[in-house]
Design a protein around this motif. Structure first.
Motif, PDB file in Angstrom:
ATOM      1  N   THR A  20       2.989  -8.873   7.918  1.00 35.98           N
ATOM      2  CA  THR A  20       3.579  -9.152   6.602  1.00 35.98           C
ATOM      3  C   THR A  20       4.844 -10.211   6.821  1.00 35.98           C
ATOM      4  O   THR A  20       5.387 -10.052   7.803  1.00 35.98           O
TER       5      THR A  20
ATOM      6  N   ASP B 181       1.551   1.728  -2.175  1.00 33.81           N
ATOM      7  CA  ASP B 181       0.418   1.807  -1.623  1.00 33.81           C
ATOM      8  C   ASP B 181      -0.102   3.241  -1.821  1.00 33.81           C
ATOM      9  O   ASP B 181       0.793   3.830  -3.009  1.00 33.81           O
ATOM     10  N   GLU B 182      -1.429   3.530  -1.644  1.00 28.01           N
ATOM     11  CA  GLU B 182      -1.819   5.060  -2.241  1.00 28.01           C
ATOM     12  C   GLU B 182      -1.004   6.148  -1.935  1.00 28.01           C
ATOM     13  O   GLU B 182      -0.681   6.918  -2.901  1.00 28.01           O
ATOM     14  N   GLU B 183      -0.427   6.111  -0.584  1.00 26.56           N
ATOM     15  CA  GLU B 183       0.541   7.226  -0.295  1.00 26.56           C
ATOM     16  C   GLU B 183       1.650   7.418  -1.327  1.00 26.56           C
ATOM     17  O   GLU B 183       1.996   8.403  -1.627  1.00 26.56           O
ATOM     18  N   THR B 184       2.359   6.053  -1.503  1.00 28.45           N
ATOM     19  CA  THR B 184       3.475   6.150  -2.408  1.00 28.45           C
ATOM     20  C   THR B 184       3.061   6.589  -3.833  1.00 28.45           C
ATOM     21  O   THR B 184       3.819   7.037  -4.349  1.00 28.45           O
ATOM     22  N   ARG B 185       1.972   5.909  -4.141  1.00 29.90           N
ATOM     23  CA  ARG B 185       1.719   6.098  -5.701  1.00 29.90           C
ATOM     24  C   ARG B 185       1.460   7.755  -5.852  1.00 29.90           C
ATOM     25  O   ARG B 185       1.541   8.288  -7.284  1.00 29.90           O
TER      26      ARG B 185
ATOM     27  N   HIS C 261       3.412  -3.996   0.440  1.00 27.93           N
ATOM     28  CA  HIS C 261       3.730  -2.882  -0.419  1.00 27.93           C
ATOM     29  C   HIS C 261       5.232  -2.414  -0.253  1.00 27.93           C
ATOM     30  O   HIS C 261       5.641  -2.303   0.765  1.00 27.93           O
TER      31      HIS C 261
ATOM     32  N   ASP D 286       7.942   0.157   0.621  1.00 28.01           N
ATOM     33  CA  ASP D 286       7.878   1.219   1.399  1.00 28.01           C
ATOM     34  C   ASP D 286       8.816   2.384   1.179  1.00 28.01           C
ATOM     35  O   ASP D 286       9.233   3.401   1.654  1.00 28.01           O
TER      36      ASP D 286
ATOM     37  N   GLY E   4       7.244  -5.986  -0.222  1.00 30.61           N
ATOM     38  CA  GLY E   4       6.693  -5.582  -1.648  1.00 30.61           C
ATOM     39  C   GLY E   4       7.522  -6.095  -2.652  1.00 30.61           C
ATOM     40  O   GLY E   4       6.995  -6.020  -3.812  1.00 30.61           O
TER      41      GLY E   4
END
Length: 601
Positions: free
Chosen positions: A83, A244-248, A149, A151, A136
């Motif tokens: 990144t 990301d999917e986990e945070t969403r 993304h 974090d 992000g």
């Protein structure tokens, strides 16, 4: 002339700087003050040698001085997972070893851009400077935008911070490494310092910071929905792209009020409180700053974490809300300040860094650990166009430790109704009464008109004015003291966190109670002292339950002749609420009389 982001750069004038001093970092809603962006772009362009940029002479001279002693450039740092983080670097000339101050940007779509002024001031104090935007954050195609993304100060951000340190060591060969962060950057600074495997961080300044992210999101069984809503919308892009999917998934659980244990665990992982053992073992000097009316990261948990730090430390507490005290000092100031005291929040942070990184023999070691500003003790005068301007800064008090702030406590007992329909706050316990109100409606008794905006006005001498008679009695309850007496001009010196104990009976299985403490003048106008919500869960409808909770800490002098007023309602736009139709009944059974416990100092 256009900025590096393709937007035109207007002339930067003293009016621009005055707008930053008055309005702070934040614009309407979830935006950054345009004057802050304009100034950052103007300073950046001037630093890159653009001759057509128009700056006040004092700022033009600042840029010229830094250009004479340093190389300045915007750059990119590629971290371990590939990144690329946007960064801004100032490398001082010469072979003499100098410390570096690393500045992770706050949670903002403009990244590191707002504080170019601060980077220049740090360089003139003798520091290499490396600012960067955490992964992000940022608008597409802006110079200050980073990839990846968001974090939310998680393990990727800790790792990124260590990679940034390594980059700084390779580029600057610094004598020491310090971190200075505001808001999001302050939490990242503390977490990087606690986790860097090579233990390279020598000092941290954390402005408008948090102690426990979990309790900033969810406390007293109540979600802080407005803060999360604003933060999610303040990243520079849609939620689906920025997280990301986990945070969403975590954000969805928070929004939907489910699996909150997962949310709490996620927040705890991102909390300086969780890693106090590491911070203390490393002995990292830590400077902490927060505000009494903080709406994003309330002061109580910040104070708690500060108390448990066993390192060289300092705590400042200020009037206002998130980012207000330090905003102008980081973004841009001129020597002739629009009001006194504006430079102190950042100046004292710089002094702390100077002592611990540069080895300056200043008064930092002799300063007391805690310095708090007493709310609204500034003097003001009216200005043309409305509002007030501070003419004398609010009084500040110093303490060897937070434990010295509160020296005694005083109980005020809630009573049933008086002739005017409100209740009293009395010095003797009053039992066996009940009072009811309809729940579920917003009222004029609220913590703020606007997140961060109301507190910014407090900071500049214009606290919100409430009118007690306008509070909707059908949807809230009011208790007041008689006009208070005392020696001199002050009737009560409130210092610390007040506590409320109430017995509630709900028509549903849950009840949200928001308690507000007001100072009411003889003319019926009021100022807010402190507040805090509490949601009682697992109630049996129609059955009494006694609950108690602390309001946010404060330093407030109640003038002689004023009244203290406690207001309780069921909703504030800052928070979630128990969606129950019907009523809540407050009572005072014998042996558990309802009361307000007031901290005095």
């Amino acid at each position: 002339m256009t900025s590096f982001n393709g937007e035109p750069i207007p002339a930067i004038t003293e009016t621009t700087l005055a707008g930053i001093a008055d309005n702070g970092l934040w614009g309407p809603g979830a935006t950054v003050n345009q004057a802050v962006i304009d100034l950052g772009n103007g300073l950046l362009a001037a630093a890159q040698g653009v001759k057509t940029v128009q700056l006040p002479p004092e700022l033009a001279e600042l840029v010229a001085k830094v250009r004479q002693i340093a190389d300045i450039d915007a750059t990119t740092i590629t971290v371990e997972d590939g990144t690329r983080l946007s960064a801004f670097a100032i490398k001082l000339a010469g072979d003499e070893p100098r410390p570096v101050v690393i500045v992770p940007a706050g949670w903002s779509p403009v990244g590191w851009l707002p504080f170019v002024y601060a980077y220049f001031k740090l360089a003139l104090r003798g520091y290499h400077v490396l600012a960067y935007t955490p992964r992000g954050l940022g608008y597409p195609n802006w110079i200050s935008t980073s990839e990846g993304h968001v974090d939310v100060a998680g393990p990727k951000d800790w790792s990124d911070g260590s990679d940034v340190i390594t980059y700084a060591q390779e580029r600057f060969s610094p004598s020491r490494v310090g971190f200075l962060g505001e808001s999001y950057g302050s939490g990242i600074s503390q977490l990087v310092a606690a986790h860097d495997r090579r233990k390279r961080v020598a000092a941290v300044v954390a402005l408008s910071t948090w102690g426990n992210l979990a309790t900033s999101l969810y406390a007293n069984n109540t979600r802080h929905v407005k803060a999360v809503e604003l933060l999610v919308g303040f990243t520079g892009g849609p939620k689906e792209e920025k997280f990301d999917e986990e945070t969403r998934d975590i954000l969805d659980k928070f929004d939907e009020n489910r699996d909150l244990d997962d949310v709490i665990a996620w927040g705890n992982k991102r909390s300086p409180e969780t890693y106090l053992k590491e911070t203390n073992a490393r002995g990292i000097p830590t400077f902490v700053s927060n505000t009494w009316h903080e709406t994003l990261f309330p002061a109580a948990s910040v104070v708690d974490v500060f108390n448990r730090l066993d390192v060289p430390k300092h705590l400042n507490l200020w009037i206002g809300d998130h980012g207000a005290p330090e905003g102008a000092g980081l973004s841009g100031l001129l020597t002739h300040l629009p009001f006194p005291g504006l430079r102190e929040p950042v100046q004292e942070a710089y002094d702390f860094l100077d002592h611990h990184l540069l080895g300056v023999d200043n008064d930092v070691p002799s300063r007391k650990q805690v310095k708090s500003q007493v709310m609204f003790t500034y003097k003001t005068k009216p200005v043309l166009g409305g509002g007030n301007r501070i003419t004398e800064a609010a009084r500040r008090e110093e303490y060897a430790a937070w434990a010295d702030v509160t020296t005694s406590r005083e109980n005020w007992y809630l009573t049933g109704t008086n002739g005017d329909g409100d209740g009293a706050l009395a010095d003797k316990a009053a039992a066996d009464w009940t009072r009811s109100f309809a729940v579920g409606e917003l009222t004029k008794a609220t913590a703020v008109d606007e997140v961060m905006g109301t507190g910014q006005k407090e900071w500049t001498g214009n606290p919100r004015r409430y009118v007690l008679a306008e509070f909707e009695r059908d949807n809230l309850l009011v208790w007041s003291t008689d006009p208070l007496t005392g020696q001199g001009e002050v009737a009560r010196r409130i210092r610390g966190a007040a506590e409320v104990r109430l017995t509630v009976r709900s028509s549903g299985e849950a009840a949200t109670l928001v308690a507000y403490l007001f100072d009411v003048a003889p003319d019926g106008t009021a100022r807010i002292i402190a507040h805090e919500p509490y949601t009682a869960l697992d109630l049996t409808p129609g059955v009494d339950a006694t609950v108690s909770w602390k309001l946010q800490p404060t330093a407030y002098d109640v003038p002689v002749g004023h009244r203290l007023t406690l207001v309780v309602n069921s909703r504030d736009e800052l928070y979630s609420f128990a969606e129950v139709n019907g009523t809540a009944t407050i009572g005072s059974p014998s042996g558990s009389e309802s009361r307000l416990e007031l901290p005095l100092g």
